[in-house]
Write a protein that holds these residues in place. Sequence first.
Motif, mmCIF file in Angstrom:
data_model
loop_
_atom_site.group_PDB
_atom_site.id
_atom_site.type_symbol
_atom_site.label_atom_id
_atom_site.label_comp_id
_atom_site.label_asym_id
_atom_site.label_seq_id
_atom_site.Cartn_x
_atom_site.Cartn_y
_atom_site.Cartn_z
ATOM 1 N N GLU A 6 0.824 -1.195 0.000
ATOM 2 C CA GLU A 6 0.000 0.000 0.000
ATOM 3 C C GLU A 6 0.863 1.252 0.000
ATOM 4 O O GLU A 6 1.978 1.247 0.535
ATOM 5 N N SER A 7 0.323 2.328 -0.538
ATOM 6 C CA SER A 7 0.974 3.630 -0.484
ATOM 7 C C SER A 7 -0.091 4.705 -0.510
ATOM 8 O O SER A 7 -1.253 4.432 -0.820
ATOM 9 N N GLY A 8 0.320 5.921 -0.174
ATOM 10 C CA GLY A 8 -0.583 7.063 -0.258
ATOM 11 C C GLY A 8 -1.111 7.581 1.065
ATOM 12 O O GLY A 8 -1.829 8.578 1.094
ATOM 13 N N GLY A 9 -0.788 6.916 2.145
ATOM 14 C CA GLY A 9 -1.247 7.400 3.440
ATOM 15 C C GLY A 9 -0.504 8.664 3.856
ATOM 16 O O GLY A 9 0.454 9.096 3.213
ATOM 17 N N TYR A 31 -7.162 -11.290 -11.137
ATOM 18 C CA TYR A 31 -8.117 -12.364 -10.878
ATOM 19 C C TYR A 31 -8.679 -12.319 -9.466
ATOM 20 O O TYR A 31 -9.446 -13.200 -9.078
ATOM 21 N N TYR A 32 -8.314 -11.293 -8.721
ATOM 22 C CA TYR A 32 -8.715 -11.203 -7.326
ATOM 23 C C TYR A 32 -9.672 -10.053 -7.090
ATOM 24 O O TYR A 32 -9.562 -8.993 -7.720
ATOM 25 N N ALA A 33 -10.576 -10.278 -6.152
ATOM 26 C CA ALA A 33 -11.305 -9.155 -5.568
ATOM 27 C C ALA A 33 -10.376 -8.500 -4.553
ATOM 28 O O ALA A 33 -9.578 -9.177 -3.896
ATOM 29 N N LEU A 34 -10.453 -7.197 -4.430
ATOM 30 C CA LEU A 34 -9.599 -6.470 -3.508
ATOM 31 C C LEU A 34 -10.437 -5.700 -2.497
ATOM 32 O O LEU A 34 -11.463 -5.105 -2.855
ATOM 33 N N GLY A 35 -9.967 -5.713 -1.285
ATOM 34 C CA GLY A 35 -10.656 -4.975 -0.238
ATOM 35 C C GLY A 35 -9.717 -4.043 0.491
ATOM 36 O O GLY A 35 -8.505 -4.235 0.491
ATOM 37 N N TRP A 36 -10.302 -3.012 1.072
ATOM 38 C CA TRP A 36 -9.571 -2.124 1.978
ATOM 39 C C TRP A 36 -10.163 -2.324 3.372
ATOM 40 O O TRP A 36 -11.377 -2.196 3.578
ATOM 41 N N ILE A 37 -9.279 -2.650 4.302
ATOM 42 C CA ILE A 37 -9.630 -2.916 5.687
ATOM 43 C C ILE A 37 -8.865 -1.909 6.539
ATOM 44 O O ILE A 37 -7.694 -1.643 6.251
ATOM 45 N N ARG A 38 -9.470 -1.375 7.570
ATOM 46 C CA ARG A 38 -8.752 -0.434 8.418
ATOM 47 C C ARG A 38 -8.829 -0.863 9.874
ATOM 48 O O ARG A 38 -9.741 -1.565 10.288
ATOM 49 N N GLN A 39 -7.839 -0.395 10.628
ATOM 50 C CA GLN A 39 -7.826 -0.654 12.067
ATOM 51 C C GLN A 39 -7.357 0.591 12.791
ATOM 52 O O GLN A 39 -6.212 1.040 12.596
ATOM 53 N N ALA A 40 -8.237 1.140 13.596
ATOM 54 C CA ALA A 40 -7.916 2.300 14.412
ATOM 55 C C ALA A 40 -7.332 1.834 15.738
ATOM 56 O O ALA A 40 -7.592 0.706 16.173
ATOM 57 N N PRO A 41 -6.558 2.687 16.395
ATOM 58 C CA PRO A 41 -5.960 2.300 17.687
ATOM 59 C C PRO A 41 -7.018 1.857 18.686
ATOM 60 O O PRO A 41 -8.026 2.544 18.888
ATOM 61 N N TYR A 94 -4.625 1.532 7.171
ATOM 62 C CA TYR A 94 -5.438 0.985 6.087
ATOM 63 C C TYR A 94 -4.649 -0.125 5.397
ATOM 64 O O TYR A 94 -3.511 0.078 4.960
ATOM 65 N N TYR A 95 -5.297 -1.281 5.289
ATOM 66 C CA TYR A 95 -4.694 -2.453 4.671
ATOM 67 C C TYR A 95 -5.412 -2.783 3.373
ATOM 68 O O TYR A 95 -6.646 -2.729 3.294
ATOM 69 N N CYS A 96 -4.640 -3.173 2.395
ATOM 70 C CA CYS A 96 -5.165 -3.750 1.174
ATOM 71 C C CYS A 96 -5.145 -5.262 1.342
ATOM 72 O O CYS A 96 -4.164 -5.814 1.868
ATOM 73 N N ALA A 97 -6.195 -5.931 0.907
ATOM 74 C CA ALA A 97 -6.275 -7.379 1.055
ATOM 75 C C ALA A 97 -6.962 -7.987 -0.154
ATOM 76 O O ALA A 97 -7.823 -7.343 -0.779
ATOM 77 N N ASN A 109 -12.225 -11.294 7.758
ATOM 78 C CA ASN A 109 -11.759 -12.650 8.033
ATOM 79 C C ASN A 109 -11.722 -13.523 6.767
ATOM 80 O O ASN A 109 -11.137 -14.603 6.787
ATOM 81 N N GLU A 110 -12.333 -13.075 5.701
ATOM 82 C CA GLU A 110 -12.383 -13.852 4.467
ATOM 83 C C GLU A 110 -11.175 -13.591 3.564
ATOM 84 O O GLU A 110 -10.971 -14.307 2.594
ATOM 85 N N TYR A 111 -10.384 -12.581 3.876
ATOM 86 C CA TYR A 111 -9.294 -12.201 2.985
ATOM 87 C C TYR A 111 -8.044 -13.013 3.286
ATOM 88 O O TYR A 111 -7.636 -13.151 4.440
ATOM 89 N N ASP A 112 -7.428 -13.530 2.229
ATOM 90 C CA ASP A 112 -6.309 -14.455 2.376
ATOM 91 C C ASP A 112 -4.952 -13.772 2.318
ATOM 92 O O ASP A 112 -3.981 -14.273 2.897
ATOM 93 N N TYR A 113 -4.863 -12.666 1.594
ATOM 94 C CA TYR A 113 -3.576 -12.012 1.378
ATOM 95 C C TYR A 113 -3.682 -10.553 1.804
ATOM 96 O O TYR A 113 -4.647 -9.883 1.454
ATOM 97 N N TRP A 114 -2.654 -10.103 2.513
ATOM 98 C CA TRP A 114 -2.693 -8.759 3.107
ATOM 99 C C TRP A 114 -1.396 -8.007 2.827
ATOM 100 O O TRP A 114 -0.316 -8.596 2.723
#
Length: 124
Positions: A6-9, A31-41, A94-97, A109-114
């Motif tokens: 990821e970049s741009g933060g 060939y993948y669906a991509l998601g953005w997942i975030r985690q706040a403190p 922010y994570y790309c998965a 929980n469904e995302y395999d690659y992060w």
Amino acid sequence: QLQLGESGGGLVQPGGSLRLSCTPSVFTLNYYALGWIRQAPGREREGVSCISSDAGSTHYTDTVKGRFTISRDNAKNTVYLQMNSLKPEDTAVYYCAADLVCRSDIDENEYDYWGQGTQVTVSS
């Protein structure tokens, strides 16, 4: 194994904008669906948005609808998250998965690659 980056933060004032990018280090994202997942403190991870492999389907969590836009350019092997009207509560890593399917509940929980994540801080 698929590896993502990821970049741009960064630091932005409330009301500002950022665009996050996600690219793979080895394989194609096409060939993948991509998601953005975030985690706040101090909080659990939250699915923000996802996009199907052909960009025909997108989903957003309610708190970002109308402000964030996910897109992909398969020719450039890149997925983007355009974030507008940012609020302090958007502050998070922010994570790309990657997964095979973009689900409406954006279940992290469904995302395999992060990726390793990129920090977004919204503060005046």
